[in-house]
Design an enzyme around this catalytic site. Structure first.
Site, PDB file in Angstrom:
ATOM      1  N   SER A 133       3.050   4.340  -2.215  1.00 58.17           N
ATOM      2  CA  SER A 133       2.869   3.257  -2.899  1.00 58.17           C
ATOM      3  C   SER A 133       2.171   2.189  -1.116  1.00 58.17           C
ATOM      4  O   SER A 133       2.137   2.908   0.086  1.00 58.17           O
ATOM      5  CB  SER A 133       4.040   2.968  -1.937  1.00 58.17           C
ATOM      6  OG  SER A 133       4.852   1.803  -2.478  1.00 58.17           O
ATOM      7  N   TYR A 146      13.451   3.053   0.661  1.00 55.60           N
ATOM      8  CA  TYR A 146      12.481   3.427   0.101  1.00 55.60           C
ATOM      9  C   TYR A 146      11.409   4.041   1.266  1.00 55.60           C
ATOM     10  O   TYR A 146       9.649   4.724   1.348  1.00 55.60           O
ATOM     11  CB  TYR A 146      11.792   2.675  -0.427  1.00 55.60           C
ATOM     12  CG  TYR A 146      10.896   2.805  -1.590  1.00 55.60           C
ATOM     13  CD1 TYR A 146      10.481   3.861  -2.634  1.00 55.60           C
ATOM     14  CD2 TYR A 146       9.778   2.191  -1.747  1.00 55.60           C
ATOM     15  CE1 TYR A 146       9.683   3.475  -3.495  1.00 55.60           C
ATOM     16  CE2 TYR A 146       8.449   1.892  -2.902  1.00 55.60           C
ATOM     17  CZ  TYR A 146       8.975   2.726  -3.215  1.00 55.60           C
ATOM     18  OH  TYR A 146       7.356   3.253  -3.899  1.00 55.60           O
TER      19      TYR A 146
END
Ligand code: NAP
Length: 277
Positions: A133, A146
């Site tokens: 990501s 995250y």
């Protein structure tokens, strides 16, 4: 003979589109998911197996790998796509939630990789693609767990790539930015709803909300299909390239992180989230 890809997290979003992209290109696809009995969009066929695989359940990983090998004879590419993102300040996030974040995004990805490596080693070929990501390159507040999981995925993948290259196995990291058509936001919102707010953070959270709204506005209209095409390219371009940026919206932040001095970069980010009055 057709090549075979095993993909995790195919019940929605990128995973579903990755399965479709490889199938459209004539590959055998082991489209794995936690609940294949609920799948309505992907159609099981001679070339497409819908298999149960929960990355938190090692027996299900071994069974899915064995069943893919029995059915298609090889695994040429594995795409570690399954993942989710916790949203909210760290202190408001339960320890169990953070363990789950790492179990899915990090340890699950490692367990799937471990399960396919004996096959790839025997073949002396194969590609392991790990879906990271923008949050694996730069960090943002409110998604610290995250970011930690995707930084871990990136560090692991880069280190692993050195171990595997001499055996003919390539590791690839794909970094998408914000794609709103998947169920990612829905899961993050659900997880955020389960936190216990701490009043001291309220002003920061409000300010961060405004920055996130600006970031969302600046987003392009990247699609899940585009990300799937970048993953197909990473699987088939025959190069040793390690990282692939999958959507343009995060280019400015990725370039700022990689090309600006540490001091200037951190100062730029701090001024966004904690502007001096
Ligand atoms: P999504 O639509 O929510 O898909 C996530 C997939 O992961 C679902 O199939 C989900 O299955 C699966 N999953 C969750 N926990 C699992 C487990 N324990 N075992 C197996 N599968 C599990 O979100 P997405 O956007 O496609 O996300 C896919 C990947 O892209 C993730 O790694 C995410 O971090 C990354 N990513 C997404 C974005 C974005 O903006 N969308 C940006 C950058 C990176 P269930 O249906 O069973 O929950």
């Amino acid at each position: 003979m057709s090549k075979t890809v095993l993909v995790t997290g195919c019940s929605s979003g990128f995973g579903r589109d990755i399965a479709k992209e490889f199938a459209a290109q004539g590959w055998n696809v082991a489209a794995t998911m936690r609940t294949p009995e609920k799948e309505t969009e992907l159609q099981a066929s001679e070339r497409m197996g819908l298999l149960r695989l929960d990355v938190q359940d090692r027996a299900s990983i071994d069974a899915a790998v064995a069943s893919t090998l029995a059915r298609f004879g090889s695994i040429d590419v594995v795409v570690n796509n399954a993942g989710f993102g916790l949203f909210g300040v760290f202190e408001e996030t339960a320890r169990e939630k953070i363990l789950e974040q790492f179990e899915v995004n990090v340890f699950g990805m490692m367990d799937v990789t471990r399960a396919v490596l004996p096959t790839l080693r025997k073949q002396r070929s194969g590609v392991v693609i790990n879906v990271s990501s923008g949050a694996g390159v730069f960090t943002l507040p409110m998604i610290s767990a995250y970011c930690a999981s995707k930084f871990a995925l990136e560090g692991f993948s880069e280190a692993l790539s050195y171990e595997l290259l001499p055996l003919g196995i390539r590791v690839k990291i794909v970094e998408p930015g914000g794609v709103t058509s998947t169920r990612f936001g829905e899961r993050s919102a659900k997880e955020a709803g389960e936190r216990t707010p701490i009043a001291d953070y309220a002003p920061f959270v409000e300010g961060a909300g405004r920055v996130f709204a600006l970031l969302r506005q600046a987003r392009g209209m990247a699609t899940s299909e585009e990300v799937a095409r970048v993953i197909f390219e990473a699987a088939t371009d025959g190069t040793d390239r390690l990282r692939y940026l999958a959507t343009k919206d995060i280019t400015p932040l990725v370039e700022a992180r990689r090309q600006t001095s540490e001091e200037a970069y951190i100062e730029m980010m701090r001024s966004r989230f904690s502007p001096k009055l």
